[in-house]
Scaffold this motif. Sequence first.
Motif, PDB file in Angstrom:
ATOM      1  N   GLY A  19       7.052  17.235 -11.722  1.00  0.00           N
ATOM      2  CA  GLY A  19       7.100  17.398 -10.264  1.00  0.00           C
ATOM      3  C   GLY A  19       6.045  16.597  -9.515  1.00  0.00           C
ATOM      4  N   LYS A  20       5.296  15.771 -10.246  1.00  0.00           N
ATOM      5  CA  LYS A  20       4.223  14.996  -9.605  1.00  0.00           C
ATOM      6  C   LYS A  20       4.669  13.550  -9.455  1.00  0.00           C
ATOM      7  CE  LYS A  20      -0.655  14.268 -10.022  1.00  0.00           C
ATOM      8  NZ  LYS A  20      -1.828  14.296 -10.857  1.00  0.00           N
ATOM      9  N   LEU A  21       4.598  13.053  -8.222  1.00  0.00           N
ATOM     10  CA  LEU A  21       5.058  11.701  -7.927  1.00  0.00           C
ATOM     11  C   LEU A  21       3.875  10.733  -7.958  1.00  0.00           C
ATOM     12  CD1 LEU A  21       7.615  10.101  -6.885  1.00  0.00           C
ATOM     13  CD2 LEU A  21       6.726  10.512  -4.569  1.00  0.00           C
ATOM     14  N   SER A  22       4.077   9.556  -8.600  1.00  0.00           N
ATOM     15  CA  SER A  22       2.999   8.559  -8.622  1.00  0.00           C
ATOM     16  C   SER A  22       3.588   7.155  -8.814  1.00  0.00           C
ATOM     17  CB  SER A  22       2.008   8.860  -9.757  1.00  0.00           C
ATOM     18  OG  SER A  22       2.689   8.794 -10.991  1.00  0.00           O
ATOM     19  N   VAL A  23       2.742   6.153  -8.595  1.00  0.00           N
ATOM     20  CA  VAL A  23       3.146   4.765  -8.857  1.00  0.00           C
ATOM     21  C   VAL A  23       2.742   4.458 -10.295  1.00  0.00           C
ATOM     22  CG1 VAL A  23       2.803   2.348  -8.205  1.00  0.00           C
ATOM     23  CG2 VAL A  23       2.778   4.115  -6.445  1.00  0.00           C
TER      24      VAL A  23
ATOM     25  N   ASP B  95       5.720  12.299   5.584  1.00  0.00           N
ATOM     26  CA  ASP B  95       4.746  13.339   5.230  1.00  0.00           C
ATOM     27  C   ASP B  95       4.559  13.432   3.710  1.00  0.00           C
ATOM     28  OD1 ASP B  95       7.415  14.141   5.184  1.00  0.00           O
ATOM     29  OD2 ASP B  95       6.862  16.276   5.163  1.00  0.00           O
ATOM     30  N   ILE B  96       5.408  12.756   2.946  1.00  0.00           N
ATOM     31  CA  ILE B  96       5.264  12.765   1.483  1.00  0.00           C
ATOM     32  C   ILE B  96       4.802  11.406   0.954  1.00  0.00           C
ATOM     33  CG2 ILE B  96       6.565  12.982  -0.705  1.00  0.00           C
ATOM     34  CD1 ILE B  96       8.194  15.171   0.714  1.00  0.00           C
ATOM     35  N   ILE B  97       5.408  10.344   1.452  1.00  0.00           N
ATOM     36  CA  ILE B  97       5.043   9.004   0.969  1.00  0.00           C
ATOM     37  C   ILE B  97       5.057   8.010   2.137  1.00  0.00           C
ATOM     38  CG2 ILE B  97       7.435   8.478   0.217  1.00  0.00           C
ATOM     39  CD1 ILE B  97       6.194   6.985  -2.177  1.00  0.00           C
ATOM     40  N   ARG B  98       4.021   7.182   2.204  1.00  0.00           N
ATOM     41  CA  ARG B  98       3.923   6.186   3.279  1.00  0.00           C
ATOM     42  C   ARG B  98       3.780   4.805   2.676  1.00  0.00           C
ATOM     43  NH1 ARG B  98       0.249   8.799   8.039  1.00  0.00           N
ATOM     44  NH2 ARG B  98       1.462  10.698   7.925  1.00  0.00           N
TER      45      ARG B  98
ATOM     46  N   LYS C  18       0.893  -1.179   0.000  1.00  0.00           N
ATOM     47  CA  LYS C  18       0.000   0.000   0.000  1.00  0.00           C
ATOM     48  C   LYS C  18       0.917   1.211   0.000  1.00  0.00           C
ATOM     49  CE  LYS C  18      -3.446   0.483   3.015  1.00  0.00           C
ATOM     50  NZ  LYS C  18      -4.133   0.198   4.306  1.00  0.00           N
ATOM     51  N   ILE C  19       0.789   2.046  -0.985  1.00  0.00           N
ATOM     52  CA  ILE C  19       1.630   3.251  -1.029  1.00  0.00           C
ATOM     53  C   ILE C  19       0.724   4.479  -1.050  1.00  0.00           C
ATOM     54  CG2 ILE C  19       3.357   4.531  -2.359  1.00  0.00           C
ATOM     55  CD1 ILE C  19       4.494   1.915  -3.240  1.00  0.00           C
ATOM     56  N   ASP C  20       0.834   5.263  -0.012  1.00  0.00           N
ATOM     57  CA  ASP C  20       0.038   6.494   0.044  1.00  0.00           C
ATOM     58  C   ASP C  20       0.950   7.676  -0.229  1.00  0.00           C
ATOM     59  OD1 ASP C  20      -2.406   5.277   0.828  1.00  0.00           O
ATOM     60  OD2 ASP C  20      -1.494   4.930   2.802  1.00  0.00           O
ATOM     61  N   ILE C  21       0.683   8.312  -1.349  1.00  0.00           N
ATOM     62  CA  ILE C  21       1.460   9.521  -1.668  1.00  0.00           C
ATOM     63  C   ILE C  21       0.628  10.700  -1.177  1.00  0.00           C
ATOM     64  CG2 ILE C  21       2.465  10.905  -3.531  1.00  0.00           C
ATOM     65  CD1 ILE C  21       2.929   8.199  -4.997  1.00  0.00           C
ATOM     66  N   THR C  22       1.076  11.256  -0.071  1.00  0.00           N
ATOM     67  CA  THR C  22       0.256  12.284   0.575  1.00  0.00           C
ATOM     68  C   THR C  22       0.452  13.672  -0.049  1.00  0.00           C
ATOM     69  OG1 THR C  22       1.956  12.211   2.270  1.00  0.00           O
ATOM     70  CG2 THR C  22      -0.102  11.175   2.811  1.00  0.00           C
ATOM     71  N   LYS C  23       1.656  13.876  -0.619  1.00  0.00           N
ATOM     72  CA  LYS C  23       1.905  15.153  -1.324  1.00  0.00           C
ATOM     73  C   LYS C  23       2.388  14.788  -2.717  1.00  0.00           C
ATOM     74  CE  LYS C  23       3.542  18.333   2.113  1.00  0.00           C
ATOM     75  NZ  LYS C  23       4.804  18.760   2.689  1.00  0.00           N
ATOM     76  N   GLU C  24       1.575  15.006  -3.703  1.00  0.00           N
ATOM     77  CA  GLU C  24       1.973  14.616  -5.066  1.00  0.00           C
ATOM     78  C   GLU C  24       2.990  15.575  -5.684  1.00  0.00           C
ATOM     79  OE1 GLU C  24      -1.720  14.312  -7.079  1.00  0.00           O
ATOM     80  OE2 GLU C  24      -1.822  12.149  -6.760  1.00  0.00           O
ATOM     81  N   ASN C  25       2.792  16.844  -5.441  1.00  0.00           N
ATOM     82  CA  ASN C  25       3.687  17.835  -6.040  1.00  0.00           C
ATOM     83  C   ASN C  25       4.828  18.181  -5.084  1.00  0.00           C
ATOM     84  OD1 ASN C  25       2.431  18.436  -8.654  1.00  0.00           O
ATOM     85  ND2 ASN C  25       0.688  18.962  -7.343  1.00  0.00           N
ATOM     86  N   VAL C  26       5.980  17.570  -5.347  1.00  0.00           N
ATOM     87  CA  VAL C  26       7.152  17.851  -4.497  1.00  0.00           C
ATOM     88  C   VAL C  26       8.337  18.206  -5.393  1.00  0.00           C
ATOM     89  CG1 VAL C  26       6.583  16.557  -2.411  1.00  0.00           C
ATOM     90  CG2 VAL C  26       7.497  15.348  -4.363  1.00  0.00           C
ATOM     91  N   LYS C  27       9.227  19.010  -4.834  1.00  0.00           N
ATOM     92  CA  LYS C  27      10.375  19.504  -5.619  1.00  0.00           C
ATOM     93  C   LYS C  27      11.275  18.380  -6.109  1.00  0.00           C
ATOM     94  CE  LYS C  27      11.559  23.106  -3.025  1.00  0.00           C
ATOM     95  NZ  LYS C  27      12.559  23.764  -2.255  1.00  0.00           N
ATOM     96  N   ASN C  28      11.530  17.404  -5.197  1.00  0.00           N
ATOM     97  CA  ASN C  28      12.488  16.348  -5.545  1.00  0.00           C
ATOM     98  C   ASN C  28      11.800  15.043  -5.972  1.00  0.00           C
ATOM     99  OD1 ASN C  28      11.455  15.879  -3.062  1.00  0.00           O
ATOM    100  ND2 ASN C  28      13.388  15.331  -2.082  1.00  0.00           N
ATOM    101  N   ALA C  29      10.681  15.144  -6.665  1.00  0.00           N
ATOM    102  CA  ALA C  29       9.912  13.955  -7.065  1.00  0.00           C
ATOM    103  C   ALA C  29      10.771  12.960  -7.854  1.00  0.00           C
ATOM    104  CB  ALA C  29       8.702  14.380  -7.893  1.00  0.00           C
ATOM    105  N   SER C  30      11.581  13.474  -8.801  1.00  0.00           N
ATOM    106  CA  SER C  30      12.371  12.527  -9.614  1.00  0.00           C
ATOM    107  C   SER C  30      13.460  11.849  -8.781  1.00  0.00           C
ATOM    108  CB  SER C  30      12.968  13.205 -10.849  1.00  0.00           C
ATOM    109  OG  SER C  30      13.617  14.365 -10.461  1.00  0.00           O
ATOM    110  N   GLN C  31      14.004  12.560  -7.775  1.00  0.00           N
ATOM    111  CA  GLN C  31      15.017  11.933  -6.899  1.00  0.00           C
ATOM    112  C   GLN C  31      14.382  10.819  -6.062  1.00  0.00           C
ATOM    113  OE1 GLN C  31      16.376  15.888  -5.465  1.00  0.00           O
ATOM    114  NE2 GLN C  31      18.292  14.775  -5.120  1.00  0.00           N
TER     115      GLN C  31
END
Length: 265
Positions: free
Chosen positions: A193-197, A218-221, A165-178
């Motif tokens: 800048g949008k992180l997703s599975v 706070d960004i991904i759980r 189970k992956i909860d992305i709580t903040k999709e738009n983050v500066k270091n999404a690609s990292q």
Amino acid sequence: MQKKGRQKGQENVNMAVEVISKGENRAQFLITDTHFSVVNALRRAIITGVKTIAIDDVIIYNNTSTMYDEILAHRLGLIPIKTIPELERSKKEVVFTLKEIGPKIVHSGDLKSSDPDIVPVYDDMVIVPLKLGESIDLEAKTKFGDGNEHTKFTPAHVFYHFYPKIDITKENVKNASQIAEKCPVNILEAEDGKLSVKKGQLSRCILCGACEDFAGKDIIRVSSDNKKIVFEIESWGQLSLKQIVDEALDLLMEEAEAVKESIIK
Ligand code: SF4
């Protein structure tokens, strides 16, 4: 495709199996509404109970290579051999011979079998490199065995894990690609800048937590659904996936029957 288990007096006997992916030698299933001990029983039956053919007794007439006799015999034992289960009843002995002179790299495909149907699964496994003038001459006898006796008889690599189970709580983050780059199985993506599975890739998550460790909760759980189990099997090639699973299930049924009968007596 989903297959439901039978209801048998208890509401919780309701296991369902869904094929996530299936190739010739590798498959991934989603098993729901069961306890992991049931799935582990199947895994153990495959690893320790399903019989295959392997080289077990090596007579070395000559070996002037740099490899010790014992190591050479050990390498031969680990070569997966195509297995015909019916052959066990016939008690027919299958013997390989290997007679080579260097310079050459000796491969599994150089083994000559006394039965054209019982041959190495792969022809390109390196056995020993021979320099100019070095030679080997040996005979290798095979036998049926199971993983309880020696791991060389194990027919497959089998493992399971709870459904991620992956909860992305903040999709738009500066270091999404990292963050996405931290994933060892490459199932995360970063776009604008949008992180997703990645679509359809969630079951491949190995729950390592690398993304969460790097980005923070706070960004991904990352957690797991313990009622859903991803079961993965990769055959070493001695038997087909169907043969392996059928044989393991038969073994489990036989053992369950034996327990049932002895308790009734
Ligand atoms: S837990 Fe590991 S495998 Fe799963 S998404 Fe995060 S980094 Fe990838």
